[in-house]
Scaffold this motif. Structure first.
Motif, PDB file in Angstrom:
ATOM      1  N   PHE A 116      42.340 117.984  44.264  1.00  0.00           N
ATOM      2  CA  PHE A 116      43.263 117.512  45.054  1.00  0.00           C
ATOM      3  C   PHE A 116      43.704 116.019  44.937  1.00  0.00           C
ATOM      4  CE2 PHE A 116      44.341 115.968  49.429  1.00  0.00           C
ATOM      5  CZ  PHE A 116      45.152 116.850  49.964  1.00  0.00           C
ATOM      6  N   PHE A 117      44.524 115.902  43.737  1.00  0.00           N
ATOM      7  CA  PHE A 117      45.037 114.794  43.210  1.00  0.00           C
ATOM      8  C   PHE A 117      46.415 114.888  42.386  1.00  0.00           C
ATOM      9  CE2 PHE A 117      41.998 115.772  40.174  1.00  0.00           C
ATOM     10  CZ  PHE A 117      42.747 115.407  39.006  1.00  0.00           C
ATOM     11  N   THR A 118      47.164 113.712  42.412  1.00  0.00           N
ATOM     12  CA  THR A 118      48.345 113.931  41.526  1.00  0.00           C
ATOM     13  C   THR A 118      48.016 113.635  40.087  1.00  0.00           C
ATOM     14  OG1 THR A 118      49.969 113.533  43.361  1.00  0.00           O
ATOM     15  CG2 THR A 118      50.754 112.994  41.094  1.00  0.00           C
ATOM     16  N   LYS A 119      48.280 114.383  39.091  1.00  0.00           N
ATOM     17  CA  LYS A 119      48.144 114.413  37.746  1.00  0.00           C
ATOM     18  C   LYS A 119      48.966 113.007  37.403  1.00  0.00           C
ATOM     19  CE  LYS A 119      47.489 117.049  33.676  1.00  0.00           C
ATOM     20  NZ  LYS A 119      47.836 118.523  33.010  1.00  0.00           N
ATOM     21  N   TYR A 120      48.461 111.884  36.690  1.00  0.00           N
ATOM     22  CA  TYR A 120      49.206 110.612  36.509  1.00  0.00           C
ATOM     23  C   TYR A 120      49.789 110.015  37.751  1.00  0.00           C
ATOM     24  CZ  TYR A 120      48.750 113.121  32.075  1.00  0.00           C
ATOM     25  OH  TYR A 120      48.280 114.015  30.959  1.00  0.00           O
ATOM     26  N   GLY A 121      49.217 110.416  38.791  1.00  0.00           N
ATOM     27  CA  GLY A 121      49.450 109.581  40.101  1.00  0.00           C
ATOM     28  C   GLY A 121      48.399 108.860  40.283  1.00  0.00           C
ATOM     29  N   ASP A 122      47.736 109.377  41.476  1.00  0.00           N
ATOM     30  CA  ASP A 122      46.294 108.902  41.815  1.00  0.00           C
ATOM     31  C   ASP A 122      45.175 109.205  40.984  1.00  0.00           C
ATOM     32  OD1 ASP A 122      47.003 111.201  42.782  1.00  0.00           O
ATOM     33  OD2 ASP A 122      45.156 111.113  44.346  1.00  0.00           O
ATOM     34  N   GLY A 123      45.422 110.170  40.022  1.00  0.00           N
ATOM     35  CA  GLY A 123      44.608 110.612  38.831  1.00  0.00           C
ATOM     36  C   GLY A 123      44.676 109.494  37.709  1.00  0.00           C
ATOM     37  N   GLY A 124      45.850 108.858  37.725  1.00  0.00           N
ATOM     38  CA  GLY A 124      46.094 107.952  36.549  1.00  0.00           C
ATOM     39  C   GLY A 124      45.499 106.534  36.853  1.00  0.00           C
ATOM     40  N   VAL A 125      43.972 106.474  36.369  1.00  0.00           N
ATOM     41  CA  VAL A 125      43.199 105.126  36.464  1.00  0.00           C
ATOM     42  C   VAL A 125      42.461 104.931  35.313  1.00  0.00           C
ATOM     43  CG1 VAL A 125      43.015 105.938  38.891  1.00  0.00           C
ATOM     44  CG2 VAL A 125      41.250 106.786  37.355  1.00  0.00           C
ATOM     45  N   ASP A 126      41.935 103.676  35.282  1.00  0.00           N
ATOM     46  CA  ASP A 126      40.833 103.317  34.171  1.00  0.00           C
ATOM     47  C   ASP A 126      39.230 103.763  34.392  1.00  0.00           C
ATOM     48  OD1 ASP A 126      42.875 102.107  32.737  1.00  0.00           O
ATOM     49  OD2 ASP A 126      42.945 100.474  34.273  1.00  0.00           O
ATOM     50  N   ILE A 127      38.827 103.593  35.446  1.00  0.00           N
ATOM     51  CA  ILE A 127      37.701 103.955  35.996  1.00  0.00           C
ATOM     52  C   ILE A 127      37.650 104.639  37.326  1.00  0.00           C
ATOM     53  CG2 ILE A 127      36.486 102.133  34.685  1.00  0.00           C
ATOM     54  CD1 ILE A 127      36.592 100.318  37.231  1.00  0.00           C
ATOM     55  N   SER A 128      36.482 105.289  37.730  1.00  0.00           N
ATOM     56  CA  SER A 128      36.239 106.188  38.676  1.00  0.00           C
ATOM     57  C   SER A 128      34.826 105.925  39.454  1.00  0.00           C
ATOM     58  CB  SER A 128      36.418 107.672  38.560  1.00  0.00           C
ATOM     59  OG  SER A 128      37.879 107.690  38.051  1.00  0.00           O
ATOM     60  N   PRO A 129      34.936 104.782  40.149  1.00  0.00           N
ATOM     61  CA  PRO A 129      33.798 104.479  40.713  1.00  0.00           C
ATOM     62  C   PRO A 129      32.729 105.540  41.589  1.00  0.00           C
ATOM     63  CG  PRO A 129      35.127 102.698  40.969  1.00  0.00           C
ATOM     64  CD  PRO A 129      35.952 103.908  40.496  1.00  0.00           C
ATOM     65  N   ALA A 185      41.236 100.768  39.520  1.00  0.00           N
ATOM     66  CA  ALA A 185      39.905 101.506  39.788  1.00  0.00           C
ATOM     67  C   ALA A 185      40.477 102.843  40.825  1.00  0.00           C
ATOM     68  CB  ALA A 185      39.223 100.521  40.698  1.00  0.00           C
ATOM     69  N   GLY A 186      39.764 104.004  40.223  1.00  0.00           N
ATOM     70  CA  GLY A 186      40.145 104.998  41.034  1.00  0.00           C
ATOM     71  C   GLY A 186      39.575 105.183  42.601  1.00  0.00           C
ATOM     72  N   THR A 187      40.135 105.982  43.346  1.00  0.00           N
ATOM     73  CA  THR A 187      39.414 106.176  44.513  1.00  0.00           C
ATOM     74  C   THR A 187      39.016 107.602  44.815  1.00  0.00           C
ATOM     75  OG1 THR A 187      41.644 106.307  45.623  1.00  0.00           O
ATOM     76  CG2 THR A 187      40.984 104.352  45.449  1.00  0.00           C
ATOM     77  N   GLY A 188      39.192 108.596  43.798  1.00  0.00           N
ATOM     78  CA  GLY A 188      39.170 109.786  43.996  1.00  0.00           C
ATOM     79  C   GLY A 188      37.437 110.241  44.129  1.00  0.00           C
ATOM     80  N   ASN A 189      37.156 111.185  44.900  1.00  0.00           N
ATOM     81  CA  ASN A 189      35.668 111.550  45.188  1.00  0.00           C
ATOM     82  C   ASN A 189      35.247 112.826  44.332  1.00  0.00           C
ATOM     83  OD1 ASN A 189      36.136 113.821  46.941  1.00  0.00           O
ATOM     84  ND2 ASN A 189      36.870 112.294  48.180  1.00  0.00           N
TER      85      ASN A 189
END
Length: 262
Positions: free
Chosen positions: A149-162, A136-140
């Protein structure tokens, strides 16, 4: 924003998505910040397995303490929540010994900061695969679709973005409604990737409230010439970051081969 209704909507969406995907639940990286606190609470409220993972890499003690406080609160409230602590500091330091360091210090610092985020992503997917969970992604919305403002394939690497359709102020409103720890609600947002005390605002040059305003102005078709002073400065920051980080926000370019060449 109606925090109760938005919360219920996201929880329902999360649960339906997980059940349709035939997975057991979610894994969330816990940083001690508002975004991961809200995301993990929403996941926990689905009743499905929610694995909270701490991933410190030279992390500030205040961040670790907030993360621990939040996880303890969740585990007390929800039987479906479990936790694991994976200290990646040694892994990160080992990585640094095997890569060349010819880059200028500024570029090297950024490359290593992004490496931290990618090590964390790899670890989250390890647990996701092990337990049949979704990352689960935590980006707003500001981070994911405003300034990138996130890292590609870092915190941007997720399955879903709630929470990716919520701006930061809305995430804070949800955090208050969900009663995440006050220490997290009051903390200055930081990605914690540089091993120092710099905040998101220090890095970006504008606060999230200012960036929300700038996103709204962009949607209204405003230009730099429409503003003066601080407003013009903020809008310039927003437009610059929105432009240079488009590669994070759009699908990966595919070189389509004409049928005549096949």
């Amino acid at each position: 924003m109606n925090a109760r209704k938005v919360s219920e909507h996201i929880i329902k969406w999360l649960k339906e998505y997980a059940l349709n995907a035939k997975v057991n639940g979610f894994v969330v990286g816990i940083s001690g910040g508002i975004d991961s606190a809200v995301t993990s609470t929403l996941c926990a409220k689905t009743g499905l397995t929610t694995l909270c993972v701490e991933l410190p890499i030279h992390q500030a003690k205040t961040q670790v303490n907030r993360a621990n406080e939040h996880i303890a609160q969740l585990r007390k409230q929800f039987k479906n929540v479990s936790e694991v602590d994976v200290n990646l500091t040694t892994t990160f330091e080992n990585f640094k010994t095997v890569v060349p360091k010819e880059l200028p210090s500024e570029k090297l610092d950024l490359a290593l900061a992004n490496t931290r985020a990618r090590l964390r992503m790899t670890t989250l997917y390890y647990f996701a695969g092990l337990h049949g969970l979704l990352v689960a992604g935590t980006g707003n919305k500001i981070e994911d679709f405003g300034v990138g403002f996130f890292t590609k394939y870092g915190d941007g690497g997720v399955d879903i973005s709630p929470i990716a359709d919520l701006v930061k102020s809305e995430v804070y409103a949800l955090g208050e409604y969900l009663e995440v720890p006050k220490s997290i609600q009051k903390a200055q947002p930081t990605d914690g990737l540089f091993g120092d005390s710099r905040t998101d605002e220090d890095q970006i040059g504008a606060s999230y409230d200012e960036l929300e305003w700038a996103m709204e102005m962009q949607q209204k078709g405003k230009t730099l010439n429409d503003f003066k002073g601080r407003e013009q400065e903020v809008y310039k920051i927003y437009i610059r970051l929105n432009t240079i980080n488009q590669h994070k926000m759009i699908p990966i370019p595919i070189c389509e081969i004409p049928e005549t060449l096949k």
